[in-house]
Design a protein around this motif. Structure first.
Motif, short mmCIF file in Angstrom:
data_model
loop_
_atom_site.label_atom_id
_atom_site.label_comp_id
_atom_site.label_asym_id
_atom_site.label_seq_id
_atom_site.Cartn_x
_atom_site.Cartn_y
_atom_site.Cartn_z
N LYS A 151 11.83 21.10 -29.90
CA LYS A 151 12.38 19.85 -29.37
C LYS A 151 13.85 20.00 -28.97
O LYS A 151 14.33 19.29 -28.08
N THR A 152 14.56 20.90 -29.64
CA THR A 152 16.01 20.98 -29.45
C THR A 152 16.48 22.23 -28.71
O THR A 152 17.60 22.26 -28.20
N ILE A 153 15.65 23.26 -28.66
CA ILE A 153 15.99 24.51 -27.98
C ILE A 153 15.11 24.66 -26.75
O ILE A 153 13.90 24.39 -26.82
N ASP A 154 15.68 25.09 -25.65
CA ASP A 154 14.90 25.34 -24.44
C ASP A 154 13.75 26.29 -24.78
O ASP A 154 13.98 27.42 -25.23
N THR A 155 12.53 25.84 -24.59
CA THR A 155 11.36 26.62 -25.02
C THR A 155 11.20 27.92 -24.25
O THR A 155 10.42 28.79 -24.65
N ARG A 156 11.93 28.07 -23.13
CA ARG A 156 11.89 29.35 -22.41
C ARG A 156 12.37 30.49 -23.30
O ARG A 156 12.01 31.65 -23.09
N TYR A 157 13.22 30.16 -24.28
CA TYR A 157 13.83 31.19 -25.12
C TYR A 157 13.07 31.41 -26.43
O TYR A 157 13.48 32.23 -27.25
N LEU A 158 11.98 30.69 -26.64
CA LEU A 158 11.21 30.80 -27.88
C LEU A 158 9.87 31.47 -27.60
O LEU A 158 9.33 31.37 -26.50
N THR A 159 9.35 32.15 -28.60
CA THR A 159 8.04 32.78 -28.45
C THR A 159 6.95 31.72 -28.29
O THR A 159 7.08 30.60 -28.79
N ASN A 160 5.91 32.09 -27.60
CA ASN A 160 4.85 31.13 -27.29
C ASN A 160 3.75 31.08 -28.34
O ASN A 160 2.95 30.14 -28.36
N GLU A 161 3.69 32.07 -29.21
CA GLU A 161 2.65 32.09 -30.24
C GLU A 161 3.17 32.75 -31.51
O GLU A 161 4.19 33.45 -31.50
N GLU A 162 2.44 32.53 -32.59
CA GLU A 162 2.81 33.05 -33.89
C GLU A 162 2.13 34.40 -34.09
O GLU A 162 0.94 34.47 -34.39
N GLU A 163 2.88 35.48 -33.92
CA GLU A 163 2.34 36.84 -34.04
C GLU A 163 2.93 37.50 -35.29
O GLU A 163 4.08 37.93 -35.30
N TRP A 164 2.12 37.58 -36.35
CA TRP A 164 2.60 38.15 -37.61
C TRP A 164 2.46 39.67 -37.60
O TRP A 164 1.45 40.22 -37.18
N ILE A 165 3.51 40.33 -38.10
CA ILE A 165 3.49 41.79 -38.24
C ILE A 165 4.20 42.18 -39.53
O ILE A 165 5.08 41.47 -40.02
#
Length: 236
Positions: free
Chosen positions: A85-99
């Protein structure tokens, strides 16, 4: 003029130019930060309060013991949802990839929320407990405890530092400690500074010990993908 003298002159010019470039880049890196340590700390505490992991007693936030680490799942979801909601989503990952991640002798699992040349934000932890060396880094590190406890100590100290739910362990760049995620611990970890020089620390245990090439591949794939994607969007 001898070839040796020419080589020395060219090498000196290269070192001078490289130093100027590094100095310039270091002076402008703060312009590209999209996260604020204080706001992330507030967000982590809000998530913990909203999901019954903290209680406010006379203005002081106190941890509420959680018997099951699965209770952290809503806290993580809250944090990611609010960031979107607060950060431009262009800069966030699109899915939860656990490693998995092995570094400094410690082992846990993580998923990357953001990775760029000057910042990373991840969820990191383990339900089993682990300990190791923090590493000596070119970025400040903020470790927001969401579940369990983290213990740490610096060389020369005879007492351990204890970081409980709702607190943040700040490790300034150029410093190192021994740390332990006691029994089980999950955290929101934020680093700001130069991130690429931190990569060898994050990969060395895989290359010299675990030989988990699958994890190595996914770590490089996801980190590299996000860093390149952010650079192409003007975010270093």
């Amino acid at each position: 003029m001898s070839k040796q003298r020419i080589f020395v002159i060219l090498l000196s010019l290269f070192v001078i130019c490289l130093s100027i470039l590094i100095g310039y880049l270091d002076s402008i890196k703060s312009r590209h930060y999209i996260f604020d340590p204080e706001k992330l700390h507030t967000l982590a505490q809000r998530a913990l309060l909203a999901n019954g992991h903290l209680k406010n007693i006379d203005g002081k936030l106190m941890p509420i013991l959680q018997e099951n680490a699965n209770s952290t799942r809503p806290v993580i979801d809250y944090i990611v949802r609010e960031l979107r909601k607060t950060i431009d989503t262009r800069y966030l990952t699109n899915e939860e990839e656990w490693i998995f991640n092995n570094a400094g002798g410690a082992m846990g699992a993580m998923f990357i929320i953001h990775a760029s040349l000057t910042e990373y934000l991840i969820i990191f932890g383990t339900p089993l407990g682990t300990e190791g060396h923090t590493g000596l880094h070119t970025a400040d590190d903020y470790f927001h405890i969401l579940y369990g406890e983290q213990w740490a100590f610096s060389a020369g100290s005879l007492e351990k530092e204890v970081y409980q739910v709702g607190s943040v362990h700040v490790l300034p760049k150029g410093t190192s400690k021994q740390f332990k995620m006691h029994k089980g611990c999950w955290a929101l970890e934020y680093a700001r500074g130069w991130i690429p020089p931190m990569m060898p620390f994050g990969l060395a245990d895989t290359l010299t010990s675990t030989l988990d090439l699958k994890t190595l591949y996914h770590t490089i794939r996801i980190s590299g993908r996000e860093m390149i994607r952010n650079v192409l969007q003007g975010k270093i």
